[in-house]
Design a protein around this motif. Structure first.
Motif, PDB file in Angstrom:
ATOM      1  N   TYR A 194       0.698  -1.417   0.148  1.00 41.49           N
ATOM      2  CA  TYR A 194       0.093   0.044  -0.177  1.00 41.49           C
ATOM      3  C   TYR A 194       1.073   1.063   0.048  1.00 41.49           C
ATOM      4  N   ASP A 195       0.743   2.073  -1.178  1.00 40.51           N
ATOM      5  CA  ASP A 195       1.341   3.319  -1.233  1.00 40.51           C
ATOM      6  C   ASP A 195       0.551   4.497  -1.260  1.00 40.51           C
ATOM      7  N   PRO A 196       0.338   5.236  -0.204  1.00 38.30           N
ATOM      8  CA  PRO A 196      -0.878   6.286  -0.094  1.00 38.30           C
ATOM      9  C   PRO A 196      -0.521   7.396  -1.136  1.00 38.30           C
ATOM     10  N   ALA A 197       0.649   7.380  -1.673  1.00 37.02           N
ATOM     11  CA  ALA A 197       0.800   8.233  -2.962  1.00 37.02           C
ATOM     12  C   ALA A 197       0.303   7.918  -4.159  1.00 37.02           C
ATOM     13  N   SER A 198      -0.105   6.532  -4.262  1.00 46.13           N
ATOM     14  CA  SER A 198      -0.689   6.117  -5.404  1.00 46.13           C
ATOM     15  C   SER A 198      -2.187   6.030  -5.308  1.00 46.13           C
ATOM     16  N   SER A 199      -2.792   6.466  -4.257  1.00 49.31           N
ATOM     17  CA  SER A 199      -4.482   6.157  -4.046  1.00 49.31           C
ATOM     18  C   SER A 199      -4.984   7.432  -4.274  1.00 49.31           C
ATOM     19  N   ALA A 200      -5.838   7.348  -5.271  1.00 51.11           N
ATOM     20  CA  ALA A 200      -6.779   9.043  -5.406  1.00 51.11           C
ATOM     21  C   ALA A 200      -7.671   9.157  -4.420  1.00 51.11           C
ATOM     22  N   THR A 201      -7.798   8.264  -3.485  1.00 52.91           N
ATOM     23  CA  THR A 201      -8.748   8.713  -2.221  1.00 52.91           C
ATOM     24  C   THR A 201      -8.069   8.899  -0.977  1.00 52.91           C
ATOM     25  N   TYR A 202      -6.843   8.754  -0.879  1.00 56.02           N
ATOM     26  CA  TYR A 202      -6.053   8.952   0.378  1.00 56.02           C
ATOM     27  C   TYR A 202      -6.052  10.308   0.957  1.00 56.02           C
ATOM     28  N   ALA A 203      -5.967  10.550   2.187  1.00 59.52           N
ATOM     29  CA  ALA A 203      -5.952  11.991   2.653  1.00 59.52           C
ATOM     30  C   ALA A 203      -5.510  11.753   4.067  1.00 59.52           C
ATOM     31  N   ALA A 204      -4.599  12.608   4.385  1.00 62.50           N
ATOM     32  CA  ALA A 204      -3.856  12.646   5.767  1.00 62.50           C
ATOM     33  C   ALA A 204      -4.694  13.792   6.689  1.00 62.50           C
ATOM     34  N   PHE A 205      -5.125  13.691   8.157  1.00 61.09           N
ATOM     35  CA  PHE A 205      -5.872  14.434   8.674  1.00 61.09           C
ATOM     36  C   PHE A 205      -5.073  15.664   9.018  1.00 61.09           C
TER      37      PHE A 205
ATOM     38  N   SER B  32      -4.701   9.043   8.796  1.00 61.18           N
ATOM     39  CA  SER B  32      -5.708   9.199   7.733  1.00 61.18           C
ATOM     40  C   SER B  32      -6.669   8.554   7.456  1.00 61.18           C
ATOM     41  N   SER B  33      -6.955   8.855   6.072  1.00 54.97           N
ATOM     42  CA  SER B  33      -8.539   8.275   5.682  1.00 54.97           C
ATOM     43  C   SER B  33      -8.003   7.699   4.187  1.00 54.97           C
ATOM     44  N   ASP B  34      -8.889   6.840   3.809  1.00 59.34           N
ATOM     45  CA  ASP B  34      -8.902   6.075   2.475  1.00 59.34           C
ATOM     46  C   ASP B  34     -10.149   5.081   2.575  1.00 59.34           C
ATOM     47  N   ARG B  35     -10.304   4.820   0.921  1.00 56.27           N
ATOM     48  CA  ARG B  35     -11.249   4.024   0.862  1.00 56.27           C
ATOM     49  C   ARG B  35     -11.190   2.560   1.291  1.00 56.27           C
ATOM     50  N   LEU B  36     -12.111   2.043   2.172  1.00 52.07           N
ATOM     51  CA  LEU B  36     -11.885   0.601   2.449  1.00 52.07           C
ATOM     52  C   LEU B  36     -12.878  -0.366   1.905  1.00 52.07           C
ATOM     53  N   THR B  37     -12.721  -1.485   1.307  1.00 54.82           N
ATOM     54  CA  THR B  37     -13.418  -2.256   0.604  1.00 54.82           C
ATOM     55  C   THR B  37     -13.249  -3.680   1.568  1.00 54.82           C
ATOM     56  N   ILE B  38     -14.450  -4.387   1.718  1.00 55.52           N
ATOM     57  CA  ILE B  38     -14.581  -5.766   2.434  1.00 55.52           C
ATOM     58  C   ILE B  38     -15.309  -6.601   1.555  1.00 55.52           C
ATOM     59  N   GLY B  39     -14.763  -7.584   0.979  1.00 55.74           N
ATOM     60  CA  GLY B  39     -15.656  -8.388   0.129  1.00 55.74           C
ATOM     61  C   GLY B  39     -16.023  -7.566  -1.181  1.00 55.74           C
ATOM     62  N   ARG B  40     -17.333  -7.756  -1.502  1.00 55.72           N
ATOM     63  CA  ARG B  40     -17.797  -7.043  -2.801  1.00 55.72           C
ATOM     64  C   ARG B  40     -18.155  -5.769  -2.195  1.00 55.72           C
ATOM     65  N   ARG B  41     -17.972  -4.873  -1.158  1.00 53.77           N
ATOM     66  CA  ARG B  41     -18.685  -3.689  -0.915  1.00 53.77           C
ATOM     67  C   ARG B  41     -17.705  -2.884  -0.148  1.00 53.77           C
ATOM     68  N   ALA B  42     -17.651  -1.547  -0.832  1.00 56.46           N
ATOM     69  CA  ALA B  42     -16.678  -0.576  -0.311  1.00 56.46           C
ATOM     70  C   ALA B  42     -17.487   0.122   0.942  1.00 56.46           C
TER      71      ALA B  42
END
Length: 465
Positions: free
Chosen positions: A174-185, A224-234
Motif C-alpha cells: 500500500y502506497d498512499p501516494a498512489s491512491s486517489a482517495t487517500y488523505a492525511a488528517f 489518515s483516511s482512504d476507501r476501504l473495501t471488504i468483500g464486494r462492498r466499499a
C-alpha cells in the motif's frame, strides 16, 4: 432498525431452539479421530459453503495451512504461549480496578491470530473512467461494490481500537501516494482531536498517531483516511486508520499488513461504520487447516440459529466486549464451583489463544477432564498447559464434551477442536480468582461469534465453518 429487531428476537425467552436442545445435551463422550485434531499441511478450504454476503470475506489462522504465510517459518508452541501470556497480562491489567495500571496502550504482539484480506485505496485515474466501474445495483449506506484498492492482509483484533497498515512504499503493497482517495488528517481536525491517548503530535500539519504494545513494540505514523473495501462492498469512503511509517520490536519482518481494530472504542472499524452497518460484526475462526469468515453487518442467518447472552461493557475500558460465564459442564455435568469463583465477566478476544479461567474454576475443569481421560498416557506439561497426553498409536479419542454456560442460559458446547491444543487441555489458570477471565480463540473455533454492539448482545452459532 434491523439490528434492534435482531436483538429483540435473539433475547426473547425460548426463541432459540439451540438453548432448549442444549439442556438435553448428550452426556456421552465425543469420539474423535486423532488425525482430525492434527494440523494438515494442505488447506482443506471452507467446511461450509460461503453465503452470498457482500461484506463476507474468508478468514484463516495466521499460522494455519490456509494462511497467506503458510509456507513461512512458524513459531514454536512455547513461543506462542509466551506471547499469549503477554497479551493476557496486558488485557487483565487494563480491566483491573487498579487505575495506576491502566496504561493507555494497545494489546500485545502480532504473531498469532485470525487474518483476513481487505482492500485499501483506489487507483488514480479520470473521474469519468472511475464512474464506469461503479455497480449501478449498489444502493444504500454500504457504499458501492467498487472492486478497487490494494489487498491488505490484516489481523482481526477485537481487543484493540486503532486500525493501521504499513505505509512503506519500498516494502509494503500500500502506497498512499498512489491512491486517489487517500488523505492525511490535519492537526486541528475532529478525527485528530479525538485520538486521545493515541495522539502523537503534528508534523507538517499532519496528525500523528502512536500505539505502544505491552511488550514494548509499537507502531507510529500519520493518521489518515482512504476507501476501504471488504468483500464486494466499499464499506467506507473515509475509513480512518494509522498509516504506519515506523514499527519497532516484534513487527520487524512480519508479513502482516497491519491490524484491523474491532474494539468498542471510537477509532475502531465497527464504530466508524455503525451508521451504515448497524454496529454489528461476526466471525468464525476455523480449525488451522480450514477457512472461516468475517462479516461486517448483520449476518444473513435466522436469529434462532444463535444462542445469545448479554454483552457487558465498562465505560472505563470501552475497547473490551465481555460476557458473563455462569458455569462449565463436562459430559453434561455442571462443575461444582462456587458462583463467586465460576468465572464472572470474561473478555471476548479473537487474538488470545488459550482461555483463562479463575483458579477455582480451572482446577475443577482440570479434575473432571483428567478423570474422563484417565485411560490415556499423560505427557509432560507444555508451558501454561499442564494437562497433556501422549496419543502415539491411538487412532481415536473419547473426548469429553465441554460446554460453557453464559448468562440467560446460553449454553455453548465447544467443538472438539476447541478442547485440545497440541494434545493438551487448551485452558489455563489465572493467578487468582479476582482476575478477569478471557475467552480465547481456540475455544471459539468453528463457532460463528456475533457481536451486536448496538444491541448489547453476543451470539454463538456452532459448526459455522
Amino acid at each position: 432498525m434491523a439490528v434492534i429487531l435482531l436483538v429483540l428476537l435473539l433475547l426473547l425467552p425460548g426463541s432459540s431452539p439451540m438453548i432448549g436442545a442444549a439442556a438435553d445435551e448428550e452426556r456421552e463422550h465425543t469420539i474423535v479421530a486423532t488425525s482430525l485434531l492434527e494440523t494438515k499441511a494442505a488447506c482443506s478450504g471452507h467446511m461450509v459453503a460461503p453465503p452470498q454476503n457482500t461484506t463476507w470475506v474468508p478468514l484463516s489462522l495466521s499460522h494455519g495451512s490456509c494462511s497467506p504465510w503458510s509456507h513461512g517459518s512458524k513459531p514454536s508452541l512455547a513461543e506462542l504461549l509466551r506471547q499469549d501470556q503477554l497479551r493476557v497480562d496486558d488485557i487483565q491489567m487494563r480491566v483491573s480496578d487498579d487505575k495506576r495500571r491502566m496504561a493507555p496502550c494497545e494489546v500485545t504482539v502480532l504473531n498469532h491470530g485470525p487474518v483476513t484480506d481487505v482492500k485499501l485505496g483506489s487507483p488514480r485515474r479520470a473521474s469519468s473512467e472511475l464512474q464506469l466501474s461503479i455497480d449501478p445495483a449498489a444502493t444504500g449506506g454500504g457504499g458501492s461494490s467498487l472492486q478497487q484498492g490494494v489487498t491488505q492482509t490484516v489481523l482481526v483484533d477485537t481487543a484493540s481500537d486503532v486500525p493501521w497498515v504499513q505505509c512503506h512504499p519500498q516494502t509494503s503493497s500500500y502506497d498512499p501516494a498512489s491512491s486517489a482517495t487517500y488523505a492525511a488528517f490535519s492537526c486541528n481536525s475532529p478525527a485528530c482531536r479525538g485520538l486521545g491517548p493515541y495522539a502523537a503530535g503534528c508534523i507538517n500539519n499532519q496528525c500523528q498517531y502512536s500505539v505502544t504494545y505491552a511488550d514494548g513494540s509499537s507502531t507510529a505514523g500519520t493518521y489518515s483516511s482512504d476507501r476501504l473495501t471488504i468483500g464486494r462492498r466499499a464499506v467506507s469512503s473515509n475509513f480512518q486508520f494509522g498509516c504506519s511509517r515506523a514499527e519497532r520490536g516484534s513487527f520487524g519482518g512480519r508479513r502482516s499488513s497491519g491490524v484491523m481494530g474491532l474494539g468498542g472504542g471510537t477509532e475502531s472499524l465497527v464504530s466508524q461504520t455503525a451508521a451504515t452497518h448497524g454496529n454489528v460484526f461476526s466471525y468464525c475462526i476455523p480449525k488451522p487447516s480450514a477457512k472461516g469468515f468475517f462479516v461486517l453487518g448483520v449476518p444473513r442467518r435466522a436469529a434462532s440459529r444463535f444462542v445469545v447472552t448479554p454483552m457487558l461493557r465498562d465505560p472505563r475500558v470501552p475497547t473490551f466486549y465481555r460476557v458473563l460465564l455462569r458455569a462449565i459442564t463436562v459430559n453434561g455435568q455442571r462443575l461444582n464451583v462456587p458462583a463467586r469463583a465460576a468465572a464472572g465477566a470474561m473478555v471476548m478476544d479473537s487474538r488470545t489463544i488459550v482461555t483463562r479461567l479463575p483458579p477455582t474454576a480451572y482446577q475443577a475443569l482440570r479434575a473432571a477432564f483428567r478423570n474422563s481421560m484417565s485411560m490415556y498416557r499423560a505427557a509432560p506439561p507444555n508451558g501454561a498447559l499442564d494437562t497433556c497426553y501422549d496419543f502415539t498409536g491411538v487412532a481415536t479419542i473419547r473426548l469429553p464434551r465441554i460446554a460453557l454456560v453464559f448468562d440467560r442460559n446460553a449454553v455453548v458446547e465447544l467443538d472438539p477442536s476447541g478442547i485440545l491444543l497440541n494434545s493438551c487441555l487448551a485452558f489455563a489458570s489465572n493467578g487468582n480468582d479476582r482476575m478477569a477471565g478471557i475467552l480465547g480463540n481456540v475455544q471459539q473455533q468453528r463457532i460463528e461469534v456475533l457481536y451486536d454492539v448496538g444491541g448489547g448482545a453476543v451470539g454463538f452459532r456452532r459448526g459455522a465453518c
